[in-house]
Design a protein around this motif. Sequence first.
Motif, PDB file in Angstrom:
ATOM      1  N   GLU A   1       3.568  -7.152  -2.745  1.00 34.54           N
ATOM      2  CA  GLU A   1       4.248  -5.697  -2.668  1.00 34.54           C
ATOM      3  C   GLU A   1       4.752  -5.656  -4.071  1.00 34.54           C
ATOM      4  OE1 GLU A   1       6.180  -3.866   1.095  1.00 34.54           O
ATOM      5  OE2 GLU A   1       7.872  -5.098  -0.157  1.00 34.54           O
TER       6      GLU A   1
ATOM      7  N   ASP B   1      -6.767  -5.565   6.355  1.00 36.72           N
ATOM      8  CA  ASP B   1      -5.509  -5.204   5.834  1.00 36.72           C
ATOM      9  C   ASP B   1      -5.287  -5.562   4.352  1.00 36.72           C
ATOM     10  OD1 ASP B   1      -3.553  -4.532   8.403  1.00 36.72           O
ATOM     11  OD2 ASP B   1      -4.591  -6.432   8.711  1.00 36.72           O
ATOM     12  N   TYR B   2      -6.626  -6.053   3.995  1.00 39.14           N
ATOM     13  CA  TYR B   2      -6.374  -6.410   2.497  1.00 39.14           C
ATOM     14  C   TYR B   2      -7.767  -5.839   1.534  1.00 39.14           C
ATOM     15  CZ  TYR B   2      -3.250 -10.430   4.063  1.00 39.14           C
ATOM     16  OH  TYR B   2      -2.334 -11.235   4.208  1.00 39.14           O
TER      17      TYR B   2
ATOM     18  N   THR C   1       1.330 -10.595   2.165  1.00 40.58           N
ATOM     19  CA  THR C   1       0.684  -9.740   1.233  1.00 40.58           C
ATOM     20  C   THR C   1       1.677  -9.417   0.080  1.00 40.58           C
ATOM     21  OG1 THR C   1      -0.618  -7.712   1.642  1.00 40.58           O
ATOM     22  CG2 THR C   1       1.584  -7.466   2.371  1.00 40.58           C
TER      23      THR C   1
ATOM     24  N   ASN D   1      -3.846  -0.458   2.027  1.00 37.71           N
ATOM     25  CA  ASN D   1      -3.185   0.598   1.889  1.00 37.71           C
ATOM     26  C   ASN D   1      -2.742   0.925   0.360  1.00 37.71           C
ATOM     27  OD1 ASN D   1      -1.407   3.135   1.941  1.00 37.71           O
ATOM     28  ND2 ASN D   1      -1.234   2.832   4.238  1.00 37.71           N
TER      29      ASN D   1
ATOM     30  N   ASP E   1      -2.692  -5.175  -0.500  1.00 35.27           N
ATOM     31  CA  ASP E   1      -2.652  -4.321   0.460  1.00 35.27           C
ATOM     32  C   ASP E   1      -3.813  -3.317   0.353  1.00 35.27           C
ATOM     33  OD1 ASP E   1      -1.870  -2.469   2.547  1.00 35.27           O
ATOM     34  OD2 ASP E   1       0.439  -3.104   2.443  1.00 35.27           O
TER      35      ASP E   1
ATOM     36  N   ARG F   1       1.347   2.178  -0.328  1.00 40.21           N
ATOM     37  CA  ARG F   1       2.269   1.322   0.418  1.00 40.21           C
ATOM     38  C   ARG F   1       3.108   0.414  -0.248  1.00 40.21           C
ATOM     39  NH1 ARG F   1       0.239  -0.096   6.400  1.00 40.21           N
ATOM     40  NH2 ARG F   1      -1.133  -1.550   4.913  1.00 40.21           N
ATOM     41  N   PRO F   2       2.444  -0.562  -0.906  1.00 39.82           N
ATOM     42  CA  PRO F   2       3.195  -1.442  -1.611  1.00 39.82           C
ATOM     43  C   PRO F   2       3.952  -1.122  -3.202  1.00 39.82           C
ATOM     44  CG  PRO F   2       0.763  -2.010  -1.944  1.00 39.82           C
ATOM     45  CD  PRO F   2       1.047  -0.812  -1.085  1.00 39.82           C
TER      46      PRO F   2
ATOM     47  N   ILE G   1       2.633 -10.267   7.142  1.00 37.24           N
ATOM     48  CA  ILE G   1       1.689  -9.315   7.838  1.00 37.24           C
ATOM     49  C   ILE G   1       1.278 -10.154   9.199  1.00 37.24           C
ATOM     50  CG2 ILE G   1      -0.074 -10.137   6.399  1.00 37.24           C
ATOM     51  CD1 ILE G   1      -1.319  -7.266   6.642  1.00 37.24           C
TER      52      ILE G   1
END
Length: 317
Positions: A77, A106-107, A75, A127, A125, A130-131, A57
């Motif tokens: 996933e 972002d975290y 990050t 979001n 993440d 997303r992961p 990232i």
Amino acid sequence: MRTSSCRKAEQPTVIESRPHTLFSFGTLLDERVQKELFGRSVPTSPASLAGYTTRPIQITDESVIATSGLDVHLTLERRIGAAVEGAVLHLTDADLAAADEYEVDDYARRRVRLSSGEISWAYLDANPLRPAERIVIVGDSIAYGRCDPQGGWAARLATTHIARNELAHRVFNLAIPGSTLADVSEQTPALLSPRLPDTLLVAAGINDSALPHGLTHIADSLDSLAATALSHNARLVVAGPTWLDEERAPVYEGLCFTQARALELRESLRAWCDGNHVDFLDMWEPLRERTDLLVDGLHPGAEGHEALHQHLSALGG
């Protein structure tokens, strides 16, 4: 972490132990970074996090780059069958606050179950969808997709999620019309094992707000769902209720749908999530004052579900 939280006066239902444990696989293991953040090297012990892999990232925060010496961090996933090797840092309250400040937006700090079975903090993440690889959705008739022949926002989420990786991505919609959070918390544990979820998306609809005492045990139901998610090494994500037109809302025996009660549920969910470091996705705004998108004042039609899906995609995946 550069985010703010809104908490009610009551104490969060999950009691944090002292000292804290934090799983790290990146720059927080660097002794130079630890001395910069904590003023010393902190105790660590080797650890592994199953069901995850890493991806790079880009970091743009100059202070973080200066501390770590890197403008690309890692990050987490989700990846079934994979594992990330790292270490558990043993931190004080002040240490954990310093780590939060160091990690960029972002975290998000969330609880994870390590390969050892230990529950620890980790930075995931921000979001939440997303992961993800394998998402289980539980909830009520709106999550089920009632009044939309295309299956509602959940089916649309499944389509876009699976299209990103048809081989590995899965979405299982287990929502049942009429369900309350108490029903969901009771029914969900038996449904998860065969689906191997890494993300549990709880669509907290407004049935709880319509019951005379439906808001009384919200925290108990969410506590139970959080424990269920952790037992499967899954991330809990809570989606709040949608806007309703109470003048047109259907009347069911024993249920009274009002905006005031639905908003109380929304804030109760948000407060619990903030207090327990759980992701909250606010689903209220996309249908606000859009009576044309509601079939009966409560259930969205196809266009309403599309609006919810677009909003959800922007928030969480």
